[in-house]
Design a protein around this motif. Structure first.
Motif, short mmCIF file in Angstrom:
data_model
loop_
_atom_site.label_atom_id
_atom_site.label_comp_id
_atom_site.label_asym_id
_atom_site.label_seq_id
_atom_site.Cartn_x
_atom_site.Cartn_y
_atom_site.Cartn_z
N LEU A 1 6.78 -8.25 -4.71
CA LEU A 1 5.86 -7.82 -3.67
C LEU A 1 6.50 -7.80 -2.28
N VAL A 2 7.48 -8.66 -2.05
CA VAL A 2 8.10 -8.71 -0.72
C VAL A 2 9.39 -7.89 -0.64
N VAL A 3 9.85 -7.33 -1.78
CA VAL A 3 11.05 -6.49 -1.73
C VAL A 3 10.81 -5.26 -0.85
N GLY A 4 9.67 -4.61 -1.07
CA GLY A 4 9.35 -3.42 -0.27
C GLY A 4 9.30 -3.71 1.22
N PRO A 5 8.52 -4.72 1.66
CA PRO A 5 8.49 -5.02 3.10
C PRO A 5 9.85 -5.39 3.67
N LEU A 6 10.67 -6.14 2.91
CA LEU A 6 12.01 -6.46 3.40
C LEU A 6 12.86 -5.20 3.55
N ALA A 7 12.71 -4.26 2.61
CA ALA A 7 13.47 -3.00 2.69
C ALA A 7 13.01 -2.16 3.88
N TYR B 1 -2.66 -3.94 -9.82
CA TYR B 1 -2.46 -2.73 -9.02
C TYR B 1 -3.04 -2.92 -7.62
N GLY B 2 -2.73 -1.96 -6.76
CA GLY B 2 -3.39 -1.90 -5.46
C GLY B 2 -2.45 -1.93 -4.28
N PRO B 3 -2.44 -3.04 -3.56
CA PRO B 3 -1.67 -3.12 -2.31
C PRO B 3 -0.18 -2.93 -2.47
N VAL B 4 0.37 -3.06 -3.65
CA VAL B 4 1.80 -2.89 -3.85
C VAL B 4 2.26 -1.48 -3.49
N PHE B 5 1.33 -0.53 -3.45
CA PHE B 5 1.69 0.86 -3.15
C PHE B 5 1.75 1.16 -1.65
N LEU B 6 1.52 0.15 -0.81
CA LEU B 6 1.65 0.37 0.62
C LEU B 6 3.11 0.66 1.02
#
Length: 385
Positions: A53-59, A88-93
């Motif tokens: 879940l935090v990989v995307g925000p870090l990228a 599902y859900g917020p991970v697609f932000l």
């Protein structure tokens, strides 16, 4: 512009933190309801799920340095997250943001290809890797979600490019206007110096010639020299003041000052006006004055002592300026047309305003300059009103 740039970079590190918090905490809420429905096949979050879940925000924090790499890493992390069966859900932000960023940064092909590959993965996952196969509506919704993101990003990209092009055109226009202003100031300086220095030269020669025999007339010539030198300094200050920031950009001379110009020319000048005299546009006002000034300079230089008649004719559609003298026109025609920039400069002034200028010897002797300067429609309407 600089303040916007600074603010843009100040808020940049905040976005990954906000997205990370939203994805983690909203996913916790989403899984509470999705775990209650066993048909969905969701599993509770583990430490591995929180890490994904935090990989995307870090990228996202590195999206400006490596937009394509960030796009691939984020979509891959999201795909792995889905394979583990988490909520599902917020991970697609994060995918929304990195796809949007890739388009804006110019990596459009990578954004569209990655989005297409991600869509195929979602379709395959929802068809074969979950307990209940997803419907066509699910696939259509995913496609619409990706297409909407790409479309909005493309629209924003085009808008940015148009704004950038508008700014570039505005800067080019500002540079062009500044260049024209510098050329105008150079021409103003030439006219001011040519007229006054020629006048000083003629009067100084006259004073030296009559100093012994007619001292009172020499005094008059020296007085004219004094006034001419004062005038040239005043006009030069007016022209050079345009170079200072915030200086007024009004013309340094105009048709209203022709009487003063004739008085200090050292020549017997008769000024005649026909039609209704009125305020003129700045360019025409200044050009008319400079044409008269240059003509008087030519008379002082080539036919000193000649009688000069200046005629101004105000018509609804044009201003006509005629300067005639009774001096040696033929000899001066060769001098004026063969060397120097006096008559060519006057022609350029008139042509720049859409007018014309003719200069030639008079049949009975002397010289004639006639300029026709068209008046804009706005000036004609004001007079009619």
């Amino acid at each position: 512009m600089r303040s916007r740039f600074a603010m843009y970079h100040r808020i940049d590190p905040v976005l990954p933190v906000i997205i990370g918090i939203l994805q983690v905490f909203l996913t916790i809420g989403a899984q509470y309801w999705q775990l209650r429905n066993p048909d969905l096949g969701r599993v509770p979050l583990t430490w591995w799920g929180y890490a994904l879940l935090v990989v995307g925000p870090l990228a996202i924090a590195l999206r400006r340095r490596a937009p394509v790499a960030v796009l691939v890493v984020t979509l891959t992390a999201t795909s792995v997250y889905m394979l583990f069966g988490y909520a599902y859900g917020p991970v697609f932000l994060s995918p929304i943001i990195v796809i949007f960023n890739a388009v804006l940064s110019g990596h459009r092909r990578a954004a569209w290809l990655s989005s297409g590959a991600f869509f195929l993965f979602v379709v395959a996952y929802a068809t074969w890797l979950i307990p209940h196969r997803a419907s066509l509506f699910h696939h259509t919704a995913v496609a619409a979600y990706l297409l909407l993101t790409l479309t909005v990003a493309e629209f924003q990209r085009v808008r940015r490019e148009r704004l950038a092009e508008r700014d570039r055109v505005a800067r080019e226009e500002a540079r062009r206007q500044a260049s024209e202003e510098r050329l105008t100031m150079a021409q103003e300086l030439h006219d001011v110096l040519a007229h006054n220095i020629s006048l000083i030269h003629v009067q100084a020669s006259t004073a030296l010639h009559i100093l012994d025999d007619h001292p009172e007339q020499a005094r008059t010539a020296l007085t004219t020299i004094k006034q001419a030198s004062k005038d040239v300094l005043t006009e030069m200050r007016g022209v050079l003041s345009l170079l200072r920031d915030g200086a007024p950009r009004s013309p340094t001379a105009g048709m209203a000052h022709l009487s003063e110009l004739a008085g200090r020319s050292g020549l017997p000048v008769t000024l005649e006006v026909t039609g209704q005299a009125r305020p003129l546009p700045a360019g025409i006002d200044r050009a008319g004055y400079r044409i008269v000034q240059e003509s008087l300079t030519n008379v002082s230089r080539h036919a000193p002592g000649s009688r000069v008649t200046v005629r101004l004719a105000y018509a609804p559609e044009e201003l006509t300026v005629v300067i005639e003298d009774d001096g040696v026109g033929a000899a001066r025609a060769e001098a004026g047309l063969g060397s120097g920039n006096g008559i060519p400069g006057m022609r350029e002034r008139a042509a720049a305003l859409g007018g014309s200028l003719a200069a030639a010897p008079r049949p009975g002797g002397g010289f004639r300059v006639e300029a026709r300067l068209p008046l804009p429609a706005s000036a004609n309407q004001k007079e009619t009103n």
